[in-house]
Design a protein around this motif. Sequence first.
Motif, PDB file in Angstrom:
ATOM      1  N   ARG A 175     -10.908   2.033   1.709  1.00  0.00           N
ATOM      2  CA  ARG A 175     -11.469   0.940   0.919  1.00  0.00           C
ATOM      3  C   ARG A 175     -12.671   1.414   0.116  1.00  0.00           C
ATOM      4  O   ARG A 175     -12.872   1.009  -1.028  1.00  0.00           O
ATOM      5  CB  ARG A 175     -11.878  -0.199   1.868  1.00  0.00           C
ATOM      6  CG  ARG A 175     -12.481  -1.431   1.215  1.00  0.00           C
ATOM      7  CD  ARG A 175     -12.778  -2.506   2.249  1.00  0.00           C
ATOM      8  NE  ARG A 175     -13.620  -2.019   3.314  1.00  0.00           N
ATOM      9  CZ  ARG A 175     -14.952  -1.986   3.270  1.00  0.00           C
ATOM     10  NH1 ARG A 175     -15.590  -2.456   2.221  1.00  0.00           N
ATOM     11  NH2 ARG A 175     -15.654  -1.497   4.274  1.00  0.00           N
TER      12      ARG A 175
ATOM     13  N   LEU B 205      -5.411  -6.465   0.893  1.00  0.00           N
ATOM     14  CA  LEU B 205      -4.913  -5.452  -0.033  1.00  0.00           C
ATOM     15  C   LEU B 205      -5.829  -5.318  -1.241  1.00  0.00           C
ATOM     16  O   LEU B 205      -6.079  -4.214  -1.732  1.00  0.00           O
ATOM     17  CB  LEU B 205      -3.487  -5.779  -0.465  1.00  0.00           C
ATOM     18  CG  LEU B 205      -2.462  -5.886   0.668  1.00  0.00           C
ATOM     19  CD1 LEU B 205      -1.056  -6.041   0.094  1.00  0.00           C
ATOM     20  CD2 LEU B 205      -2.524  -4.672   1.591  1.00  0.00           C
ATOM     21  N   VAL B 206      -6.336  -6.449  -1.714  1.00  0.00           N
ATOM     22  CA  VAL B 206      -7.264  -6.405  -2.842  1.00  0.00           C
ATOM     23  C   VAL B 206      -8.482  -5.571  -2.463  1.00  0.00           C
ATOM     24  O   VAL B 206      -8.931  -4.699  -3.211  1.00  0.00           O
ATOM     25  CB  VAL B 206      -7.679  -7.837  -3.251  1.00  0.00           C
ATOM     26  CG1 VAL B 206      -8.839  -7.790  -4.252  1.00  0.00           C
ATOM     27  CG2 VAL B 206      -6.480  -8.584  -3.826  1.00  0.00           C
ATOM     28  N   GLU B 207      -9.000  -5.824  -1.274  1.00  0.00           N
ATOM     29  CA  GLU B 207     -10.171  -5.058  -0.828  1.00  0.00           C
ATOM     30  C   GLU B 207      -9.874  -3.569  -0.749  1.00  0.00           C
ATOM     31  O   GLU B 207     -10.725  -2.729  -1.010  1.00  0.00           O
ATOM     32  CB  GLU B 207     -10.618  -5.553   0.552  1.00  0.00           C
ATOM     33  CG  GLU B 207     -11.434  -6.825   0.500  1.00  0.00           C
ATOM     34  CD  GLU B 207     -12.169  -7.051   1.800  1.00  0.00           C
ATOM     35  OE1 GLU B 207     -13.381  -7.287   1.745  1.00  0.00           O
ATOM     36  OE2 GLU B 207     -11.536  -6.979   2.880  1.00  0.00           O
ATOM     37  N   LEU B 208      -8.640  -3.236  -0.326  1.00  0.00           N
ATOM     38  CA  LEU B 208      -8.279  -1.834  -0.179  1.00  0.00           C
ATOM     39  C   LEU B 208      -7.936  -1.186  -1.513  1.00  0.00           C
ATOM     40  O   LEU B 208      -7.796   0.033  -1.599  1.00  0.00           O
ATOM     41  CB  LEU B 208      -7.079  -1.691   0.761  1.00  0.00           C
ATOM     42  CG  LEU B 208      -7.350  -1.993   2.241  1.00  0.00           C
ATOM     43  CD1 LEU B 208      -6.057  -1.875   3.039  1.00  0.00           C
ATOM     44  CD2 LEU B 208      -8.394  -1.033   2.798  1.00  0.00           C
ATOM     45  N   GLY B 209      -7.763  -2.018  -2.554  1.00  0.00           N
ATOM     46  CA  GLY B 209      -7.394  -1.454  -3.848  1.00  0.00           C
ATOM     47  C   GLY B 209      -5.988  -0.901  -3.873  1.00  0.00           C
ATOM     48  O   GLY B 209      -5.726   0.134  -4.484  1.00  0.00           O
ATOM     49  N   ILE B 210      -5.069  -1.568  -3.183  1.00  0.00           N
ATOM     50  CA  ILE B 210      -3.669  -1.169  -3.261  1.00  0.00           C
ATOM     51  C   ILE B 210      -2.801  -2.403  -3.494  1.00  0.00           C
ATOM     52  O   ILE B 210      -3.247  -3.536  -3.286  1.00  0.00           O
ATOM     53  CB  ILE B 210      -3.172  -0.432  -1.994  1.00  0.00           C
ATOM     54  CG1 ILE B 210      -3.316  -1.337  -0.754  1.00  0.00           C
ATOM     55  CG2 ILE B 210      -3.911   0.872  -1.794  1.00  0.00           C
ATOM     56  CD1 ILE B 210      -2.608  -0.796   0.467  1.00  0.00           C
TER      57      ILE B 210
END
Lengths: 587, 587
Positions: A183, A576-581
């Motif tokens: 992240r 997923l948004v937080e992880l950038g995927i």
Amino acid sequence: MYRTKTCGELRLSNVNETVTLAGWVQRVRDIGHLVFIDLRDRYGITQLSLNADSNAALCDLARKLGREFVIQVTGKVVERTSKNTNIATGEIEIYADTLTILNESETPPFTIENESDGGEELRMKYRYLDIRRPLLKDVLVTRATMIRAMREYLDNKGFIEIETPNLIKSTPEGARDFLVPSRLHNGSFYALPQSPQILKQLLMVAGMDRYYQVVKCYRDEDFRGDRQPEFTQLDCEMSFVEQNDIFENFEGMVKHVFRKTNGVELPDFLRLTFADAMRLYGSDKPDLRFDCKIIELNDSLPQSEFPVFNNTLASGGLVAALNAKGCAAYTRKQLDELTDFVKATHRGLSGLVNIRFNADGTVKSSVDKFYTEEQLREIGKACGAERGDMILIAAEKVSKVRKSLGDLRLELAKRQNWIAPGSWSVFWVVDFPLFEKDEESGEINFVHHPFCSPHPEDLQYFDSDPLRVRAQTYDMVMNGSEILSGSIRIHQRDLQNRVFAKLGLTEEEIDHKFGFMLNAFKYGAPPHGGCAFGLDRWVMLMTGGETIRDSMAFPKASNGKDLMMDAPAVVDPKQLVELGIAVVNKD
Amino acid sequence: MYRTKTCGELRLSNVNETVTLAGWVQRVRDIGHLVFIDLRDRYGITQLSLNADSNAALCDLARKLGREFVIQVTGKVVERTSKNTNIATGEIEIYADTLTILNESETPPFTIENESDGGEELRMKYRYLDIRRPLLKDVLVTRATMIRAMREYLDNKGFIEIETPNLIKSTPEGARDFLVPSRLHNGSFYALPQSPQILKQLLMVAGMDRYYQVVKCYRDEDFRGDRQPEFTQLDCEMSFVEQNDIFENFEGMVKHVFRKTNGVELPDFLRLTFADAMRLYGSDKPDLRFDCKIIELNDSLPQSEFPVFNNTLASGGLVAALNAKGCAAYTRKQLDELTDFVKATHRGLSGLVNIRFNADGTVKSSVDKFYTEEQLREIGKACGAERGDMILIAAEKVSKVRKSLGDLRLELAKRQNWIAPGSWSVFWVVDFPLFEKDEESGEINFVHHPFCSPHPEDLQYFDSDPLRVRAQTYDMVMNGSEILSGSIRIHQRDLQNRVFAKLGLTEEEIDHKFGFMLNAFKYGAPPHGGCAFGLDRWVMLMTGGETIRDSMAFPKASNGKDLMMDAPAVVDPKQLVELGIAVVNKD
């Protein structure tokens, strides 16, 4: 504590003591004026006895108990009139004075007994109930006992248990890595280790001298056969050692574990070369709990016009036999089954020749047309055949014959019950080749992994004939399963670079994947070697399981799913948004 | 083996033996006709002595050795004329007959000594060299010793070590989960466990009775302070227990670990309530290696016109003091530093009142204007002040005063060296509240985690006054750090549901996240409880480290990066395609 004793420890010597037990209701038997309860915990089962005459209310409560209710009982230990010699506590029972329900239970979806009525999928979904079955509970206890014995031995030998990280760099070798998106570093990934191979070698560079770790490893493979995405290794490494030091140390450890776990004294371990294993048993992990070697007949076949054998010999193939002891009376149907067995696609034989040395002294063969009785007896003699035996002969390319007869000897052992229950065969396979050629691509690949040291005396062939180079690599084989693999490692930067290059890695790839390791080798890497045990498989063998699932508390099903937790699962999109995927639909 | 002895074991009793050693060159001293080499391995340092007169060639070779070369030496053990009493092998040396270079070394980027010239970043990049420093090597050995002692104790108490899976379902609580994309189930993810909390509770439902595991846990938090994305817990759980059973068992274990690791005999552990800890020390993990309690003065302040105190009392705040023993002579500058300290934003005091009881018997105060000397002496008496002491008084909202004075007592201890080196303070903090209110959102949150059982006697306030409900939750505090946290768990499905609901979870959320756990509670969950030790922190305290990085072999840097392996890293795009995910640029 909710108890003063466990359900497994009361004996005649405890008679007259007042005790409190707690556990699960295994069953309730109501015979009118008496109610009996079998109370179960991890340690055993104790019978409770309630008397309707002296305590009617208690009996009424007991009659309402369902299977798997959790209760607490206080009462006096008394000697049983009809003793149960099948259980350790069978000489006593408890006259219950008080009974408290600690928790209720719905009727479980399957019976909590070794012979359960629940299928595997159901039991995996309710694994917490499955583990209540003594069979599985005992596996977990044995597993812990085994690991304890390993640590005990290694600690005494000066090994240090060191934890290596699980969020590492992706350097896929052989299998796929599981990745973990970072992240904080958008676009970057950690990988879960397929093994701590490089890290333990760095611990040797670090001077830790003797390392071990009971460690989870991860491989993102397709789920076929007996695989788990996460599994456990006993991972070990030693500095300043040669192969023989490794053999002595870990042979000693395995003997110690057997002694501590099942009381078996193993004899000294055979050291079988890879070449001999393939030649004699058609496998690099043969089961030696029975004999039945492959007998090569190329040099001893009598003269004949039999085209199959002659063509095989002419084309450089192999004619070889098994002596199927005591199988002379096999029926046509049984013979057909064996033929079908070796004709399976992955074995690829076209058929089997048989010679039957009947109990009455006569000889029958599927090639009577081509061989005289005397010639057949000659072949029989070469194979050590006696009356009642059947010789099975295959003729094909060397690798096919070995593979097929290697499989066939296992099949015969199963059909003929050649393996005595409780017997053990544990030994070393040594002198594996360093490289092998991929038959399709023609590429050179490593047999074990790219860090195995070549045999010093074979280094001369490294460039001219790499397939001839043996590695200082070894396996330990237990009852026909590989439970350990290891090697003396390369500790010289130059040699490691030569091996990488031979495997077709470019300098850039080498630097990206292994740069930090090669860098470490600049600063005084000691000679070192080690091994890793497949712990789940070893536990499975020691506890009589059929798959490694049977040796873990919470395994994944064959599709990689945890049926109990329902993992993997869809997650909150915010994560997923937080992880950038983002998920990309693969269909 | 490349050696017959290690570099740490030779003594006078070995004199005249011929031995072979292998290790790293710590240094070479050439004094003309003699060359001395300090040879180092994990076990110690042994001096080699080479004589130019008798073996000139060997001396020439030795003169070429650089630092960290790996060599093998054979020679005779002789008594040294000038003994070195600082090292265990200092009474002997080896007269070397042969010397073989096993591997060369470039000059390492920093000195391999406890007082290294390498900065932390450089040493993390070359961690395999950092670990060669005796200081760090000894930490890893001590860590292994401690864990061995834990296992020894728990094994003897009937605990079973059971491995729980690391690829589980994402149920984020408090911290973020690390996710692992599933290749076989496109769009689904595993999560790495933040702790095996639910799984160990299921092992209790499964009847395993006593469980432990030394286990890696993962939290994807922002890297500030002393955090690591992966860290190690000693995770434990027991069935049929009450709080006291947990206290006795783990207090016994900690004492055992101290005995086995540093020989310290710890006294019985105090059990301090959370309320008392906050009241007396302004912290739920106070350092009790020194006394200096917070003294509440609300009821004992003399009558005065001092508006700060009067306003505080009128608004329900707290006036409280510390007795800074021996600080009466603090200068204006020192007093200003203390005032600045408590004025820091996160403490939020507006200032400190001081009363100095000087060595000459006079009294001085920052509030001389408002209090008579007699009144000041009265306050001093309430605080136990003697000549030479200084009383520091704060007045504010209760929580601010406690927090500030709690921090201030630690600051004073540091300034005044109140903590004796090698002293230990280990005790329990008990009776934590079950819930707390988020000051900003007003929402009710759990203090530990949602599986902690309320105190039975406080259940009556569960609906009417939830913040009044104490939990059966406890911490163990060591030298001012929390090293254990645990609780008696909820084992009743209904109560667990009520807690989830109180935390604001909808039925759907409860079912999605915890359905499998609540389902398990249907089938006879026993009363149970447990705890988890923060192993890295405990090791850090035992080995005198300053951050938990200092207690791991291969830690991440403060930005979550492994500087040695360069992880996390960009991976091969093919890997992402296979996983069915794509990177989304977050900028």
